[in-house]
Design a protein around this motif. Structure first.
Motif, PDB file in Angstrom:
ATOM      1  N   HIS A  96      41.718 -19.453  11.984  1.00 61.65           N
ATOM      2  CA  HIS A  96      41.716 -20.751  10.983  1.00 61.65           C
ATOM      3  C   HIS A  96      40.541 -21.367  10.448  1.00 61.65           C
ATOM      4  O   HIS A  96      40.600 -22.201   9.747  1.00 61.65           O
ATOM      5  N   ALA A  97      39.486 -21.053  11.195  1.00 65.75           N
ATOM      6  CA  ALA A  97      38.054 -21.533  10.749  1.00 65.75           C
ATOM      7  C   ALA A  97      37.929 -21.614   9.211  1.00 65.75           C
ATOM      8  O   ALA A  97      38.225 -20.663   8.550  1.00 65.75           O
ATOM      9  N   PRO A  98      37.402 -22.551   8.661  1.00 66.86           N
ATOM     10  CA  PRO A  98      37.096 -22.492   7.012  1.00 66.86           C
ATOM     11  C   PRO A  98      35.783 -21.611   7.050  1.00 66.86           C
ATOM     12  O   PRO A  98      35.037 -21.077   8.106  1.00 66.86           O
ATOM     13  N   PRO A  99      35.534 -21.115   5.798  1.00 64.64           N
ATOM     14  CA  PRO A  99      34.376 -20.098   5.681  1.00 64.64           C
ATOM     15  C   PRO A  99      33.143 -20.849   5.985  1.00 64.64           C
ATOM     16  O   PRO A  99      33.124 -22.434   5.710  1.00 64.64           O
ATOM     17  N   PRO A 100      32.034 -20.688   6.737  1.00 64.71           N
ATOM     18  CA  PRO A 100      30.983 -21.308   7.060  1.00 64.71           C
ATOM     19  C   PRO A 100      30.094 -21.723   5.469  1.00 64.71           C
ATOM     20  O   PRO A 100      30.466 -21.213   4.808  1.00 64.71           O
TER      21      PRO A 100
ATOM     22  N   ALA B 199      25.641 -20.399  -2.799  1.00 65.04           N
ATOM     23  CA  ALA B 199      26.928 -20.033  -3.067  1.00 65.04           C
ATOM     24  C   ALA B 199      27.327 -18.702  -3.764  1.00 65.04           C
ATOM     25  O   ALA B 199      27.784 -18.567  -4.935  1.00 65.04           O
ATOM     26  N   TYR B 200      27.134 -17.683  -3.003  1.00 65.98           N
ATOM     27  CA  TYR B 200      27.055 -16.344  -3.577  1.00 65.98           C
ATOM     28  C   TYR B 200      28.781 -15.913  -3.413  1.00 65.98           C
ATOM     29  O   TYR B 200      29.322 -16.356  -2.480  1.00 65.98           O
ATOM     30  N   SER B 201      29.168 -15.382  -4.579  1.00 67.44           N
ATOM     31  CA  SER B 201      30.652 -14.785  -4.403  1.00 67.44           C
ATOM     32  C   SER B 201      30.792 -13.284  -4.278  1.00 67.44           C
ATOM     33  O   SER B 201      30.441 -12.776  -5.421  1.00 67.44           O
TER      34      SER B 201
ATOM     35  N   LYS C 232      33.802 -12.227  -4.879  1.00 66.56           N
ATOM     36  CA  LYS C 232      34.850 -12.212  -6.097  1.00 66.56           C
ATOM     37  C   LYS C 232      34.077 -11.574  -7.178  1.00 66.56           C
ATOM     38  O   LYS C 232      34.607 -10.959  -7.984  1.00 66.56           O
ATOM     39  N   LEU C 233      33.173 -12.423  -7.564  1.00 63.40           N
ATOM     40  CA  LEU C 233      32.486 -12.428  -8.721  1.00 63.40           C
ATOM     41  C   LEU C 233      31.595 -10.981  -8.794  1.00 63.40           C
ATOM     42  O   LEU C 233      31.814 -10.064  -9.678  1.00 63.40           O
ATOM     43  N   HIS C 234      31.038 -10.859  -7.851  1.00 63.95           N
ATOM     44  CA  HIS C 234      29.803  -9.735  -7.665  1.00 63.95           C
ATOM     45  C   HIS C 234      30.608  -8.289  -7.556  1.00 63.95           C
ATOM     46  O   HIS C 234      30.367  -7.225  -8.275  1.00 63.95           O
ATOM     47  N   ALA C 235      31.493  -8.354  -6.520  1.00 64.75           N
ATOM     48  CA  ALA C 235      32.154  -7.045  -6.161  1.00 64.75           C
ATOM     49  C   ALA C 235      33.341  -6.910  -6.769  1.00 64.75           C
ATOM     50  O   ALA C 235      33.842  -5.732  -7.209  1.00 64.75           O
ATOM     51  N   GLY C 236      34.194  -8.069  -7.423  1.00 60.56           N
ATOM     52  CA  GLY C 236      35.177  -7.957  -7.902  1.00 60.56           C
ATOM     53  C   GLY C 236      34.979  -7.866  -9.376  1.00 60.56           C
ATOM     54  O   GLY C 236      34.906  -6.704 -10.182  1.00 60.56           O
ATOM     55  N   THR C 237      34.511  -8.871 -10.181  1.00 62.09           N
ATOM     56  CA  THR C 237      34.534  -9.049 -11.769  1.00 62.09           C
ATOM     57  C   THR C 237      33.487  -7.988 -12.083  1.00 62.09           C
ATOM     58  O   THR C 237      33.516  -7.264 -12.982  1.00 62.09           O
ATOM     59  N   LEU C 238      32.210  -8.051 -11.775  1.00 60.73           N
ATOM     60  CA  LEU C 238      31.122  -7.328 -11.932  1.00 60.73           C
ATOM     61  C   LEU C 238      31.437  -5.915 -11.406  1.00 60.73           C
ATOM     62  O   LEU C 238      30.573  -4.842 -12.038  1.00 60.73           O
ATOM     63  N   GLY C 239      32.063  -5.713 -10.476  1.00 60.53           N
ATOM     64  CA  GLY C 239      32.368  -4.286  -9.923  1.00 60.53           C
ATOM     65  C   GLY C 239      30.982  -3.577  -9.320  1.00 60.53           C
ATOM     66  O   GLY C 239      31.283  -2.407  -9.120  1.00 60.53           O
TER      67      GLY C 239
ATOM     68  N   VAL D 227      37.878  -8.178   0.562  1.00 61.64           N
ATOM     69  CA  VAL D 227      36.510  -8.875   0.471  1.00 61.64           C
ATOM     70  C   VAL D 227      36.290  -9.420  -1.071  1.00 61.64           C
ATOM     71  O   VAL D 227      35.758 -10.348  -1.516  1.00 61.64           O
ATOM     72  N   LYS D 228      36.751  -8.332  -2.030  1.00 63.58           N
ATOM     73  CA  LYS D 228      36.336  -8.428  -3.611  1.00 63.58           C
ATOM     74  C   LYS D 228      37.311  -9.386  -4.166  1.00 63.58           C
ATOM     75  O   LYS D 228      37.165  -9.817  -5.123  1.00 63.58           O
ATOM     76  N   GLU D 229      38.111 -10.220  -3.515  1.00 62.70           N
ATOM     77  CA  GLU D 229      39.050 -10.943  -3.835  1.00 62.70           C
ATOM     78  C   GLU D 229      38.585 -12.351  -3.422  1.00 62.70           C
ATOM     79  O   GLU D 229      39.427 -13.483  -3.586  1.00 62.70           O
ATOM     80  N   ARG D 230      37.566 -12.647  -2.464  1.00 61.17           N
ATOM     81  CA  ARG D 230      37.005 -13.634  -1.881  1.00 61.17           C
ATOM     82  C   ARG D 230      35.890 -14.213  -2.472  1.00 61.17           C
ATOM     83  O   ARG D 230      34.983 -13.686  -2.672  1.00 61.17           O
ATOM     84  N   ASP D 231      35.817 -15.564  -2.860  1.00 63.39           N
ATOM     85  CA  ASP D 231      34.773 -16.393  -3.194  1.00 63.39           C
ATOM     86  C   ASP D 231      33.743 -16.434  -2.073  1.00 63.39           C
ATOM     87  O   ASP D 231      32.745 -16.040  -1.854  1.00 63.39           O
ATOM     88  N   ALA D 232      34.406 -16.807  -0.846  1.00 67.29           N
ATOM     89  CA  ALA D 232      33.606 -17.311   0.218  1.00 67.29           C
ATOM     90  C   ALA D 232      34.186 -16.583   1.602  1.00 67.29           C
ATOM     91  O   ALA D 232      35.615 -16.453   1.364  1.00 67.29           O
ATOM     92  N   LEU D 233      33.526 -15.916   2.171  1.00 68.47           N
ATOM     93  CA  LEU D 233      34.286 -15.259   3.246  1.00 68.47           C
ATOM     94  C   LEU D 233      34.417 -15.887   4.792  1.00 68.47           C
ATOM     95  O   LEU D 233      33.594 -16.658   4.796  1.00 68.47           O
ATOM     96  N   TRP D 234      35.504 -15.647   5.051  1.00 72.81           N
ATOM     97  CA  TRP D 234      35.610 -16.314   6.660  1.00 72.81           C
ATOM     98  C   TRP D 234      36.176 -15.126   7.524  1.00 72.81           C
ATOM     99  O   TRP D 234      36.498 -14.029   7.057  1.00 72.81           O
ATOM    100  N   ARG D 235      36.288 -15.410   8.810  1.00 76.13           N
ATOM    101  CA  ARG D 235      36.905 -14.374   9.910  1.00 76.13           C
ATOM    102  C   ARG D 235      38.091 -14.135   9.710  1.00 76.13           C
ATOM    103  O   ARG D 235      38.943 -14.638  10.744  1.00 76.13           O
ATOM    104  N   GLU D 236      38.611 -13.689   8.412  1.00 73.90           N
ATOM    105  CA  GLU D 236      40.266 -13.557   8.403  1.00 73.90           C
ATOM    106  C   GLU D 236      40.542 -12.439   9.167  1.00 73.90           C
ATOM    107  O   GLU D 236      42.099 -12.365   9.441  1.00 73.90           O
ATOM    108  N   LYS D 237      40.164 -11.305   9.541  1.00 72.11           N
ATOM    109  CA  LYS D 237      40.548 -10.580  10.567  1.00 72.11           C
ATOM    110  C   LYS D 237      39.783 -10.791  11.729  1.00 72.11           C
ATOM    111  O   LYS D 237      38.756 -10.966  12.061  1.00 72.11           O
ATOM    112  N   ILE D 238      40.727 -10.651  13.060  1.00 69.17           N
ATOM    113  CA  ILE D 238      39.954 -10.658  13.975  1.00 69.17           C
ATOM    114  C   ILE D 238      39.674  -9.535  14.835  1.00 69.17           C
ATOM    115  O   ILE D 238      40.508  -8.789  15.045  1.00 69.17           O
TER     116      ILE D 238
END
Ligand code: HEC
Ligand code: HEC
Ligand code: HEC
Ligand code: HEC
Ligand code: HEC
Length: 153
Positions: free
Chosen positions: A12-16, A21-23, A25-32, A116-127
């Motif tokens: 449940h930890a928030p993203p560090p 503020a690299y995203s 979602k923007l670079h791998a998602g929108t910009l592909g 990952v492509k849908e995330r602005d900031a990454l956190w440890r969502e998979k354990i």
């Protein structure tokens, strides 16, 4: 008790807060941009690595160069310093792990790191605990003895 607490916080930890503020979602998602543009899996293949500032600057030499975030990036680049990204997924150094082994077996990034492509900031969502590693190894009939992942005593 401690293990239980660590488990809870890992989930449940928030993203560090990252230095820039690299995203994704923007670079791998929108910009592909492909993952391998920035994560190259250099020999011997254990790590994916982080991109050199020069990779970012191929675009940001001109794109948004007046943004304070990009000025921070440009300053690291100018001083030839790597950006001190805070680590999201990291396992103890006593565990053997190789990205290349897993990529060659056809495991997708998303299986271990989420969408990952849908995330602005990454956190440890998979354990990636020992239990999770072993569960998949059992399912996929990969080796699962202690010394697959640890130095034999
Ligand atoms: C334009 C460059 C770029 C692209 C493209 C990119 N990444 Fe990243 N990636 C980064 C940077 C910079 C970081 C460090 C900042 C952060 O954690 O968000 C990072 C961090 C990560 C991390 C966290 C690593 C850790 O343990 O700290 C994962 C996982 C990751 N990327 C996966 C992916 C995947 C999967 C893709 C493709 C869908 C991808 N990245 C595409 C630049 C990129
Ligand atoms: C292929 C070109 C390209 C690469 C490579 C690239 N970016 Fe970007 N970046 C963009 C574009 C396009 C935007 C969106 C600009 C806009 O909002 O008009 C952007 C936006 C950003 C922003 C938001 C700036 C703001 O203030 O809105 C940050 C921060 C950023 N990028 C950091 C990075 C970092 C760090 C890297 C390297 C890991 C990187 N970029 C690599 C093209 C790129
Ligand atoms: C089988 C699970 C698994 C898969 C599949 C996987 N990763 Fe990872 N990833 C990990 C683990 C575990 C770590 C932590 C490694 C460590 O601390 O040594 C990690 C760390 C990272 C890091 C941090 C830098 C590094 O190399 O340690 C990045 C970036 C990353 N992964 C990106 C990716 C990308 C991109 C893909 C797909 C091309 C991918 N990963 C596929 C499990 C995985
Ligand atoms: C999504 C499924 C999956 C997950 C999660 C996973 N693995 Fe694997 N792993 C595999 C598969 C499949 C192979 C076998 C690849 C082969 O034999 O070509 C493998 C192979 C390995 C090997 C090489 C074994 C050998 O043949 O010598 C090691 C070491 C390893 N994994 C460690 C880990 C660790 C540590 C983790 C957790 C951080 C982990 N794995 C998580 C599927 C997974
Ligand atoms: C598929 C990989 C894998 C296998 C097989 C495996 N481990 Fe682990 N082990 C890990 C990982 C990953 C960690 C780190 C867990 C963490 O930090 O959350 C770990 C951590 C540990 C620790 C440190 C204590 C802890 O919980 O942090 C011990 C002790 C350990 N393993 C013993 C074993 C024994 C004994 C076996 C055989 C029954 C075994 N491991 C099999 C991946 C594996």
């Amino acid at each position: 008790m401690l293990a239980l607490l660590l488990f809870f916080f890992a989930d449940h930890a928030p993203p560090p807060v990252q230095p820039i503020a690299y995203s994704h979602k923007l670079h791998a998602g929108t910009l592909g941009l492909a993952c391998k543009t920035c994560h190259t899996n250099p020999d011997p293949g254990e790590l994916m690595g982080f991109p050199a500032t020069g990779v970012c600057m191929t675009c940001h030499q001109t794109v948004k160069k007046d943004s304070p975030q990009i000025q921070k990036l440009a300053a690291f680049h100018e001083h030839k310093q790597p950006v001190p990204w805070k680590r999201v997924y990291q396992i103890p150094s006593f565990v053997y792990f190789s990205h290349r082994t897993h990529l060659e077996s056809g495991t997708a990034c998303e299986t271990c790191h989420g969408p990952v492509k849908e995330r602005d900031a990454l956190w440890r969502e998979k354990i990636l605990s020992m239990g999770n590693c072993m569960e998949c190894h059992q399912k996929t009939h990969a080796l699962n003895d202690c010394d697959t992942c640890h130095e034999p005593r």
